[in-house]
Design a protein around this motif. Structure first.
Motif, short mmCIF file in Angstrom:
data_model
loop_
_atom_site.label_atom_id
_atom_site.label_comp_id
_atom_site.label_asym_id
_atom_site.label_seq_id
_atom_site.Cartn_x
_atom_site.Cartn_y
_atom_site.Cartn_z
N UNK A 283 -15.16 28.30 9.40
CA UNK A 283 -14.10 28.32 8.38
C UNK A 283 -14.20 27.12 7.44
N UNK A 284 -14.47 25.96 8.03
CA UNK A 284 -14.57 24.75 7.21
C UNK A 284 -15.78 24.85 6.28
N UNK A 285 -16.90 25.36 6.80
CA UNK A 285 -18.09 25.53 5.97
C UNK A 285 -17.79 26.43 4.77
N UNK A 286 -17.09 27.52 5.04
CA UNK A 286 -16.72 28.41 3.94
C UNK A 286 -15.87 27.65 2.92
N UNK A 287 -14.94 26.85 3.42
CA UNK A 287 -14.08 26.05 2.55
C UNK A 287 -14.88 25.09 1.68
N UNK A 288 -15.87 24.46 2.29
CA UNK A 288 -16.71 23.52 1.54
C UNK A 288 -17.53 24.28 0.50
N UNK A 289 -18.15 25.38 0.94
CA UNK A 289 -19.01 26.15 0.03
C UNK A 289 -18.22 26.74 -1.13
N UNK A 293 -12.51 22.71 0.14
CA UNK A 293 -12.56 21.39 0.80
C UNK A 293 -13.59 20.54 0.06
N UNK A 294 -13.18 19.34 -0.29
CA UNK A 294 -14.08 18.52 -1.08
C UNK A 294 -14.57 17.27 -0.35
N UNK A 295 -13.92 16.92 0.77
CA UNK A 295 -14.28 15.66 1.43
C UNK A 295 -15.09 15.87 2.71
N UNK A 296 -15.75 16.99 2.83
CA UNK A 296 -16.61 17.22 4.00
C UNK A 296 -17.99 17.62 3.51
N UNK A 297 -19.02 17.06 4.14
CA UNK A 297 -20.40 17.31 3.75
C UNK A 297 -20.99 18.45 4.60
N UNK A 298 -21.67 19.39 3.95
CA UNK A 298 -22.28 20.50 4.69
C UNK A 298 -23.30 19.99 5.71
N UNK A 337 -16.69 12.70 13.60
CA UNK A 337 -17.58 13.14 12.51
C UNK A 337 -16.81 13.58 11.27
N UNK A 338 -15.59 14.07 11.47
CA UNK A 338 -14.84 14.62 10.34
C UNK A 338 -13.67 13.72 9.93
N UNK A 339 -13.68 12.47 10.41
CA UNK A 339 -12.66 11.52 9.97
C UNK A 339 -11.27 11.87 10.46
N UNK A 340 -11.17 12.33 11.70
CA UNK A 340 -9.86 12.69 12.24
C UNK A 340 -9.22 11.56 13.02
N UNK A 341 -8.27 11.93 13.85
CA UNK A 341 -7.55 10.97 14.69
C UNK A 341 -8.48 10.17 15.58
N UNK A 342 -8.19 8.93 15.75
CA UNK A 342 -8.87 8.15 16.78
C UNK A 342 -7.86 7.86 17.88
N UNK A 343 -8.11 8.42 19.06
CA UNK A 343 -7.12 8.28 20.13
C UNK A 343 -7.28 6.99 20.91
#
Lengths: 344, 344
Positions: A283-289, A293-298, A337-343
């Motif tokens: 889903x994220x790949x589709x969003x990037x393509x 989504x603009x802040x994630x690299x394929x 890898x995707x800049x999410x939460x750091x627990x």
């Protein structure tokens, strides 16, 4: 030609193009009939032929499955560098790998030689040229099992003739959402092609990833096989692109919602199994393509396709992990890898 | 005493305490029997009595439902300041509200006067003292319908006697997860209490929010009613806290996963319906209360409970919104309030 995992270009729909040639040595039993010792001798013979030039000596190295840990071998499989069959023959199998990990020449798979090249994007001609060049190099030094009428002889009759399998890995989320894949699977079958999942034969199409390849290897030239595949793939790409546009026109918010939620979950989950992970990445790949989504690299998503697989995940984590521990490590890798939460 | 929505203290488990007194004027028909005109006269009479001191005149103001837009009235309902019944009587009903929105004296609800105080936290005694003080103030000026034997007379016999309903709003996610709520509902019923959802009678317990209140108003003193309720609520709080600890011991990662994913979805969704929204907020609230989530304020979650309701959402957005538009605006509000994606 670029390694498909490391490529930083944004190739819409197509992830990679693959050429595989099956070859055998004349008057030597097929690998399944070989003892471990004779199998290793065959590996040595083919290596000698291959490394006879200074070019190959510098840019390629051999990997012997019998010398590796099981996890290491499985990680090569997860990178699509070797096949399940090569893993099964690990007591006598090996492969020759180039520095860019584009070329892998499997030795003692189902056939003595399975020469494969996988490159980034929709790139079958160039990929075939590379495979053909390496095949010629081997053929100069080795006596291939070849019949004037049948062509190259192989362990399984489905590979006889050209010994060529060409395939393209496609990302088809819109066609999956539209439930068009069943129709496409039928049509593709009728024109002598086949569609499989991410890990080839028998694997499910997790993450909306489909490998389409030629079924027929006999009675057509290499050029015809590749051109037929190119024509069919081009049509599927068009259809996927059209379906994406239709979705964006009719269901813009629903599409954004699906895409952003998927990214949100990947950036925040603490436990993530392999199947859900592939689907969210899709889903994220589709969003990037689609530019949603603009802040994630394929390229990051490609790497994750491999790194989130069980063996690679354990190698990265440097530990044997239970299934639940893998779900934990996978989620941690995704967040990082995707800049999410750091627990921590 | 603080408004429960605006309170910045972190009250584990308990959101608010509420006291409601039902009162009627002697020899005046109950509101349902009143014409619009007579109804408005009654409102005027009670207002005159209430505003006779300078204290009330400065700190309270009247709201007349017949003068408001429907959305405005519904938004008061969503803040729990007025009841569904008061909305139904909008042609002759009104309420007197204090500046902090802790006190709401509903006029021409089921009874002539429904005096309610809602305060933040587990705070029944103080809340009752406030309600009692205001009740005395009214009783000085008004002739209440009161019977020596039965106590305060009310339109519905379930309120007769003290006319008192005390209730506490509890957040019980762990007991919901453990499926313990069915047992608790039974036990609570047996000791003369009742449990309802976020919006009182007939509403489902969305977002794991439960209102527990006394069922019996006759034959017990106000003090007894409140003490009984306090005892039962204290036990439920203990049980919820214990269940949370057990979850944390046995299912730490699963719990973190649930909590962080919920926050991730709230920070990224583009469409969010009311039910899912309440459930996600519930999970996040539990995460905050248990110290799993550290960068979200409980006060923000309280505000969101109200702001994400249909009428309030439309007032904030300053537009009439369809259901889908509300889902869109609700998601946007969530992303903004919780520091999520900005799509614009």
């Amino acid at each position: 030609m670029k390694n498909w995992i490391k490529a930083d270009d944004n190739y819409n729909v197509v992830l990679s193009s693959r050429i595989r040639l099956a070859r055998n040595l004349r008057e030597i039993p097929f690998p399944d009939k070989l003892s471990e010792e004779t199998g290793k001798d065959i590996v040595k013979n083919i290596e000698d032929a291959f490394y006879s030039s200074s070019y190959t000596e510098e840019n390629y190295k051999s990997k012997y499955l019998w010398m590796n840990e099981e996890l290491t071998n499985r990680a090569y499989y997860e990178k699509h560098l070797i096949s399940h069959k090569l893993l099964g023959n690990y007591k006598k199998s090996a492969f020759i790998l180039d520095n860019d990990e584009v070329v892998s020449i499997m030795l003692n798979e189902e056939d003595h030689i399975r020469l494969q090249c996988i490159t980034s994007g929709f790139n079958l001609d160039e990929t075939y040229d590379l495979a053909n060049k390496l095949d010629n190099l081997l053929e100069e030094k080795l006596d291939y099992a070849f019949d004037e009428k049948l062509g190259y002889l192989t362990a399984c009759p489905t590979n006889i003739g050209t010994g060529l399998r060409a395939s393209v890995m496609l990302h088809l989320p819109a066609l999956s959402m539209n439930n068009e894949m069943v129709r496409i699977l039928n049509v593709v079958g009728q024109v002598g092609m086949t569609i499989r999942g991410l890990f080839g034969e028998g694997s499910k199409a997790e993450g909306d990833l489909y490998q389409i390849s030629n079924q027929v290897t006999l009675g057509l030239s290499e050029e015809e096989i590749i051109n037929n595949l190119k024509a069919v793939v081009a049509q599927i790409i068009d259809r996927e692109q059209w379906s994406r546009q239709q979705l964006m026109k009719g269901y813009k918010y629903e599409l954004q919602d699906k895409v952003y939620r998927s990214l949100g979950v990947l950036r925040s989950a603490v436990l993530l199994n392999s199947e859900e992970c592939l689907n969210l990445i899709s889903n994220v790949r589709m969003g990037v393509e689609m530019g949603i989504i603009k802040d994630v690299d394929v390229q990051v998503l490609n790497s994750l396709l491999v790194e989130t697989q069980p063996a690679t995940l354990q190698l990265i984590s440097n530990a044997k992990l239970s299934e639940k521990d893998r779900d934990f490590s996978r989620a941690k890798l995704l967040r990082k890898s995707l800049g999410g939460n750091d627990l921590d």
